[in-house]
Design an enzyme around this catalytic site. Structure first.
Site, mmCIF file in Angstrom:
data_model
loop_
_atom_site.group_PDB
_atom_site.id
_atom_site.type_symbol
_atom_site.label_atom_id
_atom_site.label_comp_id
_atom_site.label_asym_id
_atom_site.label_seq_id
_atom_site.Cartn_x
_atom_site.Cartn_y
_atom_site.Cartn_z
ATOM 1 N N GLY A 1 39.295 46.364 32.937
ATOM 2 C CA GLY A 1 38.761 47.639 33.379
ATOM 3 C C GLY A 1 38.646 47.822 34.868
ATOM 4 O O GLY A 1 38.518 48.959 35.351
ATOM 5 N N ASP A 2 38.678 46.730 35.647
ATOM 6 C CA ASP A 2 38.514 46.861 37.107
ATOM 7 C C ASP A 2 39.241 45.711 37.793
ATOM 8 O O ASP A 2 38.673 44.961 38.586
ATOM 9 C CB ASP A 2 37.017 46.853 37.457
ATOM 10 C CG ASP A 2 36.747 47.295 38.890
ATOM 11 O OD1 ASP A 2 37.607 47.953 39.484
ATOM 12 O OD2 ASP A 2 35.665 46.962 39.408
ATOM 13 N N LEU A 3 40.512 45.603 37.501
ATOM 14 C CA LEU A 3 41.296 44.420 37.855
ATOM 15 C C LEU A 3 41.952 44.593 39.226
ATOM 16 O O LEU A 3 42.925 45.338 39.374
ATOM 17 C CB LEU A 3 42.370 44.225 36.778
ATOM 18 C CG LEU A 3 42.896 42.827 36.509
ATOM 19 C CD1 LEU A 3 41.809 41.883 36.068
ATOM 20 C CD2 LEU A 3 43.988 42.907 35.440
#
Length: 584
Positions: free
Chosen positions: A202-204
């Site tokens: 989700g927030d790579l």
């Protein structure tokens, strides 16, 4: 440093995993080392941070289930109770204990391993509940409400809507464009996808204080600080392209295992759409756009899923723009032969015979194209004529000359079948070559079945339809839906309302007719047979009979001037037929 009370709680948690071990801080208030040498990441929080703690805990649990070892393992996330608290001040506080990973930058080797683990493990772990997540999560400090959705389109739309609602009020242009993207781009790009909901980080991202690195002890890749949900795997890749930091081998290795979703040609457009979430989130977090935010959102193409050169005449009828234009021309000609449009009465069948004259001229033009084997031009004219038959309200089959009605319909049916067979021989009879093919087959079938003495050419059309459209994929059905939605969204507000009412009424009518039974498809007919050798549909023979009848019974006006188009009449010629000059 944390208070002694919380220290004792952390020590007791670690002792559950290492009986008899003692713990001490290792150069940081969040890094604890046990007497065995193992290290742990610890933190505490106030009661108001409970939602954030739970969110990260649920994300790490899901990642550990999908890809063990890829993220730090969570050992404890709990609320300090009266039973374990050493004083009242610590009751209700939150405590966190997880593995500690000493990390370095992501180099080429670990990046390849990460790509393989994402593609083969994390992004292969599917949800049985749909798209979304069971609890709210946080992308940075930004809360994602989540919940469950039955489609990726709805899920991603909700994510973007949540950020637009949080934008500072001064960014009216970004908000307006964002809403347009919700209405047009998201349905167009995500609606046609046929994908499974898979677990995302989700927030790579990598650079600076990113949340991807390499374990300095094992050399394995590590991901942390997740903002997980179940969605489209490509959404996890988009952020890696904003900040960089991933070696070039990362994406190529990933797509060797997990190919780009179909339609693959829209991969870059989807990536831009997924990057938009993070650009908007930056604006929400810091009160000003990331440098690329405005460029991304304002230049994002409103991707069209309606093929170039095609449009809709109503929500159920997609045709080529050439056919739509031809339809308009034929309707205008028909109106020019309608005495009612001129406040006139000539004789009962004037309008129908005048319309039939238009049809005869159109069939003659089509016949010429067929003789010259100009199949595409003949098809385009037939498409327009078919739409004219079904949608214009023309009533020429009601003339008193039943033989001419039958012969005209036979010529139309034989012409259509001849062109379709020719395109089939050239391997071009498909929706890929003619996106509105199903429309013309369906309309022509309905027309043929409604004719009193049809040549039954509809059985051939249904045979073609059964072969081409019987087993539509979910992707095709979603694409058809997205095309209709795009067309509706492009209409003026009042027309949008009217069209949606039309769709609603059709659904209610179908429900009344079929109840819980499935509506019968237009091609569903036991007699449907795509017979390429049926001589009854030989155009040359049907055309000969048709022209012989017209020579014996020429189609000319019985009263008034010898021209059907009333616009070509003089005022003197019109006068005897005007309602205003008739005795009532």
């Amino acid at each position: 440093m944390p208070s002694r009370t919380v220290d004792s709680i952390i020590a007791r948690i670690i002792e559950k995993y290492e009986p008899g071990a003692t713990v001490s801080y290792a150069n940081s208030s969040t890094r604890v080392r046990s007497s065995s040498g193992k290290e742990y990441f610890v933190k505490t929080g106030m009661p108001g941070e409970k939602e954030q703690f739970i969110a990260e805990a649920e994300c790490l649990k899901a990642i550990h289930t999908a890809a063990p070892g890829l993220a730090p393992r969570l050992l404890e996330c709990s609320v300090v109770s009266k039973e374990i608290a050493d004083n009242e001040r610590d009751v209700g506080k939150l405590v966190w204990v997880s593995e500690y990973k000493s990390m370095g930058s992501l180099t080429d080797g670990p990046a390849r391993i990460l790509a393989k683990r994402l593609a083969g493990e994390l992004h292969a772990y599917k949800s049985t509940k749909g798209f979304g997540f069971s609890v709210p999560t946080f992308c940075g400090p930004t809360r994602q409400d989540n919940g469950w959705y039955d489609s990726w389109e709805k899920c991603y739309d909700a994510l973007i809507a949540g950020l637009l609602a949080k934008l500072p009020s001064r960014y009216t242009e970004l908000h307006s464009k964002g809403e347009e993207i919700r209405k047009r781009v998201i349905p167009a790009l995500l609606g046609p996808l046929v994908i499974q909901p898979v677990l995302l980080h989700g927030d790579l991202w990598v650079e600076q204080s990113g949340n991807v690195g390499t374990d300095s002890k094992s050399g394995e890749p590590v991901i942390f600080d997740p903002s997980s949900y179940f969605g489209h795997n490509e959404a996890d890749l988009a952020l890696s392209r904003i900040f960089g930091g991933f070696p070039s081998s990362f994406l190529s290795t990933y797509h060797q295992i997990m190919p780009k979703s179909e339609p693959a040609e829209q991969y870059e457009l989807r990536s831009d759409l997924y990057q938009l979430y993070h650009y908007l989130n930056h604006t929400v977090l810091f009160g000003h756009p990331y440098p690329q935010t405005k460029s991304c959102i304002l230049t994002m193409p409103t991707a069209s899923v309606i093929p170039d050169g095609y449009t809709f005449m109503n929500p159920f009828t997609m045709v080529s723009t050439n056919a739509a234009n031809r339809f308009d021309e034929l309707v205008e000609k028909m109106d020019n032969r309608n005495p009612d449009c001129f406040d006139m009465y000539i004789y009962n069948d004037y309008f129908n015979y005048g319309t039939l004259d238009i049809v005869d001229k159109e069939l003659s033009t089509i016949h010429t194209k067929i003789i010259k084997k100009k199949w595409d031009e003949a098809y385009a004219l037939l498409e327009g004529l078919t739409a004219f038959f079904d949608l214009s309200g023309c009533s020429w089959p009601m003339i008193d000359d039943g033989e001419q009605t039958e012969l005209t319909d036979r010529v139309y049916g034989a012409s259509l079948v001849t062109v379709l067979r020719a395109l089939k021989k050239e391997n071009r009879l498909s929706p890929e070559h003619f996106p509105s093919l199903e429309t013309i087959l369906k309309l022509a079938t309905e027309w043929s079945k409604g004719m009193p003495q049809s040549l039954d050419y509809h059985t051939v059309l249904q045979g073609i339809g059964k072969r081409l459209f019987k087993d539509k994929s979910a992707e095709t059905l979603a694409l058809e839906k997205a095309r209709v939605e795009e067309w509706i969204d492009g209409l003026p507000k009042e027309d949008r309302k009217r069209v949606r009412e039309m769709i609603k009424e059709q659904k209610e009518e179908d429900k009344e007719l079929y109840g819980k039974n499935k509506k019968k498809e237009w091609w569903d007919n036991d007699r449907a047979w795509e017979d390429d050798d049926d001589t009854d549909l030989t155009l040359s023979r049907v055309w000969k009979d048709y022209k012989a009848h017209l020579r014996e019974y020429p189609n000319v006006p019985m009263r008034g001037p010898m021209v059907w188009d009333i616009n070509d009449w003089t005022e003197v010629e019109k006068a005897p037929f005007l309602f205003s000059n008739m005795d009532v």
